[in-house]
Scaffold this motif. Structure first.
Motif, short mmCIF file in Angstrom:
data_model
loop_
_atom_site.label_atom_id
_atom_site.label_comp_id
_atom_site.label_asym_id
_atom_site.label_seq_id
_atom_site.Cartn_x
_atom_site.Cartn_y
_atom_site.Cartn_z
N SER A 1 -96.10 -21.58 40.90
CA SER A 1 -95.63 -22.85 40.36
C SER A 1 -96.38 -23.24 39.10
O SER A 1 -95.82 -23.87 38.19
CB SER A 1 -95.77 -23.96 41.40
OG SER A 1 -97.11 -24.11 41.81
N GLU A 2 -97.66 -22.87 39.03
CA GLU A 2 -98.45 -23.18 37.83
C GLU A 2 -97.97 -22.37 36.64
O GLU A 2 -98.01 -22.83 35.49
CB GLU A 2 -99.93 -22.91 38.10
CG GLU A 2 -100.56 -23.88 39.09
CD GLU A 2 -101.96 -23.49 39.49
OE1 GLU A 2 -102.72 -24.37 39.90
OE2 GLU A 2 -102.29 -22.29 39.39
N VAL A 3 -97.51 -21.16 36.90
CA VAL A 3 -97.04 -20.28 35.83
C VAL A 3 -95.64 -20.68 35.35
O VAL A 3 -95.38 -20.76 34.15
CB VAL A 3 -97.04 -18.81 36.30
CG1 VAL A 3 -96.42 -17.92 35.22
CG2 VAL A 3 -98.46 -18.36 36.60
N SER A 4 -94.75 -20.90 36.30
CA SER A 4 -93.34 -21.15 35.95
C SER A 4 -93.00 -22.63 35.85
O SER A 4 -91.95 -22.97 35.29
CB SER A 4 -92.43 -20.51 37.01
OG SER A 4 -92.57 -21.17 38.25
N GLY A 5 -93.85 -23.49 36.38
CA GLY A 5 -93.53 -24.91 36.39
C GLY A 5 -92.54 -25.28 37.47
O GLY A 5 -92.08 -26.42 37.54
N ARG A 6 -92.18 -24.34 38.33
CA ARG A 6 -91.26 -24.58 39.43
C ARG A 6 -91.89 -24.15 40.74
O ARG A 6 -92.77 -23.28 40.77
CB ARG A 6 -89.95 -23.80 39.22
CG ARG A 6 -89.19 -24.19 37.97
CD ARG A 6 -88.04 -23.24 37.68
NE ARG A 6 -87.01 -23.29 38.69
CZ ARG A 6 -86.04 -24.19 38.73
NH1 ARG A 6 -85.97 -25.14 37.80
NH2 ARG A 6 -85.12 -24.16 39.67
N VAL A 7 -91.45 -24.75 41.83
CA VAL A 7 -91.94 -24.38 43.16
C VAL A 7 -91.15 -23.17 43.65
O VAL A 7 -89.93 -23.23 43.76
CB VAL A 7 -91.78 -25.55 44.16
CG1 VAL A 7 -92.15 -25.10 45.56
CG2 VAL A 7 -92.64 -26.73 43.74
N TRP A 8 -91.84 -22.08 43.93
CA TRP A 8 -91.20 -20.88 44.47
C TRP A 8 -91.13 -21.00 45.98
O TRP A 8 -92.12 -21.33 46.63
CB TRP A 8 -91.99 -19.64 44.09
CG TRP A 8 -91.86 -19.23 42.66
CD1 TRP A 8 -91.29 -19.95 41.65
CD2 TRP A 8 -92.29 -18.00 42.09
NE1 TRP A 8 -91.35 -19.26 40.48
CE2 TRP A 8 -91.96 -18.05 40.71
CE3 TRP A 8 -92.93 -16.87 42.59
CZ2 TRP A 8 -92.26 -17.01 39.84
CZ3 TRP A 8 -93.22 -15.83 41.73
CH2 TRP A 8 -92.89 -15.89 40.37
N ILE A 9 -89.95 -20.71 46.53
CA ILE A 9 -89.75 -20.92 47.97
C ILE A 9 -89.00 -19.75 48.60
O ILE A 9 -88.10 -19.16 47.99
CB ILE A 9 -88.99 -22.25 48.22
CG1 ILE A 9 -88.89 -22.55 49.72
CG2 ILE A 9 -87.63 -22.25 47.57
CD1 ILE A 9 -88.40 -23.97 50.00
N VAL A 10 -89.39 -19.42 49.82
CA VAL A 10 -88.69 -18.45 50.65
C VAL A 10 -88.10 -19.21 51.83
O VAL A 10 -88.79 -20.04 52.44
CB VAL A 10 -89.63 -17.33 51.15
CG1 VAL A 10 -88.98 -16.54 52.28
CG2 VAL A 10 -90.01 -16.40 50.01
N VAL A 11 -86.85 -18.95 52.16
CA VAL A 11 -86.17 -19.62 53.26
C VAL A 11 -86.02 -18.65 54.43
O VAL A 11 -85.51 -17.55 54.27
CB VAL A 11 -84.78 -20.13 52.84
CG1 VAL A 11 -84.05 -20.76 54.03
CG2 VAL A 11 -84.90 -21.14 51.70
N CYS A 12 -86.48 -19.08 55.61
CA CYS A 12 -86.38 -18.24 56.81
C CYS A 12 -85.59 -18.97 57.89
O CYS A 12 -86.03 -20.00 58.42
CB CYS A 12 -87.77 -17.89 57.33
SG CYS A 12 -87.73 -16.84 58.82
N ASP A 13 -84.41 -18.45 58.21
CA ASP A 13 -83.56 -19.00 59.27
C ASP A 13 -82.66 -17.88 59.76
O ASP A 13 -82.06 -17.17 58.94
CB ASP A 13 -82.72 -20.17 58.74
CG ASP A 13 -82.11 -21.00 59.87
OD1 ASP A 13 -81.38 -20.43 60.71
OD2 ASP A 13 -82.36 -22.22 59.91
N ASP A 14 -82.57 -17.70 61.08
CA ASP A 14 -81.79 -16.57 61.59
C ASP A 14 -80.30 -16.82 61.60
O ASP A 14 -79.51 -15.89 61.76
CB ASP A 14 -82.28 -16.17 62.99
CG ASP A 14 -82.01 -17.25 64.03
OD1 ASP A 14 -82.12 -18.44 63.67
OD2 ASP A 14 -81.71 -16.92 65.19
N HIS A 15 -79.86 -18.06 61.40
CA HIS A 15 -78.44 -18.36 61.36
C HIS A 15 -77.93 -18.22 59.92
O HIS A 15 -78.32 -18.99 59.04
CB HIS A 15 -78.16 -19.77 61.88
CG HIS A 15 -78.39 -19.90 63.35
ND1 HIS A 15 -79.58 -20.37 63.87
CD2 HIS A 15 -77.60 -19.62 64.41
CE1 HIS A 15 -79.52 -20.38 65.19
NE2 HIS A 15 -78.33 -19.92 65.55
#
Length: 218
Positions: free
Chosen positions: A5-19
């Motif tokens: 986030s410090e490099v890109s200015g955006r929050v990087w996120i991974v989404v985990c859901d089995d559905h």
């Protein structure tokens, strides 16, 4: 070392859901979120652990029930225990489960926040940004449960009491429980009395029902 986030200015996120359908909905929602970039998605806990290690996101949005394989709590524990850089990735739970046991297990595993899936989009976005900074984010109902638990904590069950509860759930009587656990029937009765007191029940059936409701046993 700078975070993503410090490099890109955006929050990087991974989404985990089995559905798959639910996950697709969350991804679509996050696609319109300001300052948030989804860099990966996982359908199992094992996939989430691998993505967290390889992509080093700021936040992993985690469901608790993931079908086959490790559940969300164990996934959270593995991600937070191997967090690189120090302090991240942070795990933000997004689930339909709001029992005291679920909340406690997730927090003890290292979750930064705990949200219910009924949360409004703007609350979800704010919680993600808060989690990326290591700040706690709780849905109002979850916060209320946490406060109530702190004001009136319930004694936790010992490993032996949990063993006996598990045997009760399988319909075993005192004699069979004693044989299975290599203890006397008198000891079983003593433990049952303590279990009833801690759970606030008076019967075997009540103990099993309450234990399942609080997710103390499967």
């Amino acid at each position: 070392m700078s975070t993503p986030s410090e490099v890109s200015g955006r929050v990087w996120i991974v989404v985990c859901d089995d559905h798959v359908v639910v996950r697709a909905g969350v991804l679509a929602l996050l696609g319109s979120a300001p300052g948030i970039e989804v860099v990966g998605e996982a359908g199992t806990g094992e996939e989430a652990v691998t993505l967290a290690a390889g992509l080093v996101p700021d936040v992993v949005l985690m469901d608790l029930q993931l079908g086959a394989g490790i559940d969300g709590v164990e996934t959270t524990r593995r991600i937070t225990s191997a967090a690189v850089p120090p302090g991240g990735p942070h795990v933000l739970v997004l689930t339909t489960y709001d029992t005291d046991a679920d909340i406690t297990r997730a927090v003890e595993a290292g979750a930064t926040g705990y949200l219910l899936k009924a949360v409004r989009p703007d609350e979800l976005f704010d919680a993600i940004h808060a989690a990326a900074q290591g700040r706690t984010a709780l849905s109002p109902p979850v916060a209320s449960r946490v406060m109530a638990r702190m004001r009136s904590p319930r004694p936790s069950l010992t490993p032996r009491e949990l063993d006996i509860l598990g045997q009760l759930a399988h319909g075993l009587g005192n004699r069979d429980i004693a044989r299975a656990l290599f203890i006397s029937e008198a000891t079983v009765k003593t433990h049952l009395g303590r279990i009833y007191s801690k759970l606030g029940v008076e019967t075997r059936a009540g103990a099993v029902a309450t234990a399942k409701e609080q997710r103390l046993i499967p």
